[in-house]
Scaffold this active site. Structure first.
Site, PDB file in Angstrom:
ATOM      1  N   LYS A 290       0.810  -1.226   0.000  1.00  9.64           N
ATOM      2  CA  LYS A 290       0.000   0.000   0.000  1.00  9.64           C
ATOM      3  C   LYS A 290       0.844   1.277   0.000  1.00  9.64           C
ATOM      4  O   LYS A 290       0.406   2.313  -0.489  1.00  9.64           O
ATOM      5  CB  LYS A 290      -0.953  -0.005   1.193  1.00  9.64           C
ATOM      6  CG  LYS A 290      -2.011  -1.088   1.045  1.00  9.64           C
ATOM      7  CD  LYS A 290      -3.163  -0.899   1.996  1.00  9.64           C
ATOM      8  CE  LYS A 290      -4.350  -1.755   1.615  1.00  9.64           C
ATOM      9  NZ  LYS A 290      -4.106  -3.208   1.779  1.00  9.64           N
TER      10      LYS A 290
ATOM     11  N   GLU B  19     -10.320   6.106   3.158  1.00  9.09           N
ATOM     12  CA  GLU B  19     -11.128   5.100   3.825  1.00  9.09           C
ATOM     13  C   GLU B  19     -10.182   4.011   4.316  1.00  9.09           C
ATOM     14  O   GLU B  19      -9.078   3.860   3.786  1.00  9.09           O
ATOM     15  CB  GLU B  19     -12.132   4.490   2.843  1.00  9.09           C
ATOM     16  CG  GLU B  19     -11.601   3.346   1.952  1.00  9.09           C
ATOM     17  CD  GLU B  19     -10.590   3.783   0.892  1.00  9.09           C
ATOM     18  OE1 GLU B  19     -10.465   5.005   0.665  1.00  9.09           O
ATOM     19  OE2 GLU B  19      -9.916   2.907   0.304  1.00  9.09           O
TER      20      GLU B  19
ATOM     21  N   SER C 291       2.100  -9.842  -0.763  1.00 12.63           N
ATOM     22  CA  SER C 291       1.661  -8.440  -0.687  1.00 12.63           C
ATOM     23  C   SER C 291       1.937  -7.771   0.659  1.00 12.63           C
ATOM     24  O   SER C 291       2.028  -6.553   0.727  1.00 12.63           O
ATOM     25  CB  SER C 291       0.174  -8.340  -1.026  1.00 12.63           C
ATOM     26  OG  SER C 291      -0.585  -9.203  -0.201  1.00 12.63           O
TER      27      SER C 291
END
Ligand SMILES: *Cc1c(COP(=O)(O)O)cnc(C)c1O
Length: 393
Positions: A90, A112, A376
């Site tokens: 991210k 969010e 990830s």
């Protein structure tokens, strides 16, 4: 197929588009224009690359998971996004979008978050760029993710608990969009995945592309060949599109997206079982109940619990250029435990879905074939879920 994402104008076959409220169209156009500037500005791109290197810690390595690979099956290699600052992919996205926000002259960031990972990433970027951050989070998630809420606060962000609808991620997105409508003149909305209205799918895909670009060069350099298959978990789809893009033209490489099937393979699969519909500003596949209402997904991994999916994946599925399959909670948990013990790396529960699928496939393949899994994120955040699971079983 070259750069079909960047030349799409936000339309991926019948999917994509910009179905956001009228009042958001001007700011979304400004995001698009600023992104166009990024695409041609070597100054902005080198600033992005410099931050990826020195703030986030890129490039991340690839690693041959020899112990996890089956004895006479394919070699499983992982791309180590778990080693990125923040513990997951991210960070790539928030650095890129914070640059866009700054270029637009935004004074505030909003985001969010579901489990909290994207909220933490946004808080990190906000601190670096000196932009105050508000994070919208479903009340249910605030209650069950206290540690992440504290992390966001420590990084200087304000966490806003959302108790409309089902108090979950989709409601947090709705609330953030509402807030953006009335603050669009000085606020930038950092969208957390490759979904939402144009230009977010394309924008997020661009900032995550570095994963695949690095992985492809690294595997060629270290083994002299391309992977037979590239696998990644799919929540909204950003880490998967991040690694897939580099391999889209390699006809010998299959692309496999792994969706969460929850406690039963018949549930939860957005691409596998969803219908075409509009959610959060774009057309894609969505999970609906028999009344056409958005159905909450129920995965053991909070990061995959999104009822929609990127329009880019819906399109790749339709074209047959990528394949999408499901892995259950039990299978993902088993992969997490096994990978931790045999490799000394605790994978995120999300990533463990892709590891589980890779292991199933590797068994039926030859030892000279390579499966590349996008790891990830790291699993430290999932310890509580793991122990709860072990106590129950
Ligand atoms: C958020 C998250 C995901 C899911 O998001 P995508 O947009 O589908 O990549 C997957 N893995 C980890 C570790 C995450 O934090």
């Amino acid at each position: 197929m070259t750069n079909f994402i960047e030349n799409s104008g936000g339309h991926f076959g019948e999917f994509g588009g910009c179905f956001a409220p009228e009042l958001l169209q001007p700011v979304l156009r400004k995001v698009t224009q600023t992104f166009e500037k990024f695409k041609t500005s070597t100054t902005l791109q080198s600033e992005f690359n410099e931050l990826l290197r020195n703030f986030a810690g890129r490039p991340t390595p690839i690693y041959h998971a020899k112990n996890y690979s089956p004895k006479n099956g394919a070699q499983i290699w992982v791309k180590r996004e778990d080693l990125l600052h923040g513990g997951a992919h991210k960070t790539n996205n928030v650095i890129g979008q914070a640059l866009i926000a700054r270029e637009m002259g935004a004074k505030y960031l909003i985001a969010e978050t579901g489990a909290g990972q994207h909220g933490i990433a946004t808080a990190m970027a906000g601190a670096h760029f000196n932009l105050p951050v508000k994070v919208f989070m479903g009340a249910k998630d605030v209650a069950r993710q206290q540690v992440n809420v504290e992390r966001m606060r420590l990084l200087g962000a304000e966490v806003i608990s959302v108790d409309t609808g089902s108090s979950s991620l989709k409601d947090a997105i709705n609330e953030a969009m509402r807030y953006w409508i009335s603050h669009a003149e000085d606020t930038y909305y950092m969208f957390g995945t490759a979904a939402g209205p144009h230009p977010f799918p394309e924008l997020v895909a661009r900032f995550q592309r570095v994963i695949g670009d690095e992985a492809r060069a690294q595997i060629l350099e270290q083994t002299g060949k391309l992977p037979a298959q590239v696998l990644a978990c799919v929540g909204g789809g950003s880490n998967a599109i991040g690694i897939f893009q580099a391999f889209l033209e390699d006809k010998e490489t299959k692309l496999v997206g792994v969706e969460p099937a929850g406690d039963n393979i018949k549930h939860g699969l957005t691409i596998g079982r969803g219908v075409t519909g509009c959610l959060h500003g774009s057309i894609s596949k969505v999970n609906c109940d028999e009344n056409g209402q958005i159905e909450e997904s129920h995965s053991i991994s909070a990061g995959l619990d999104y009822p929609g999916v990127s329009p880019i994946h819906a399109y790749l599925d339709q074209l047959g250029d990528a394949q999408y399959v499901g892995i259950t909670d039990d299978e993902a948990m088993e992969a997490l435990l096994k990978f931790s013990r045999c490799e000394g790396i605790i994978p995120a529960l999300e990533s463990s879905h892709a590891l589980a699928e890779a292991f199933k496939r590797a068994d039926k393949m030859n030892a000279d074939e390579i499966l590349m899994v996008n790891l990830s994120g790291r699993g430290d955040k999932d310890l509580h879920t793991v122990f709860e699971y072990l106590e129950k079983s």
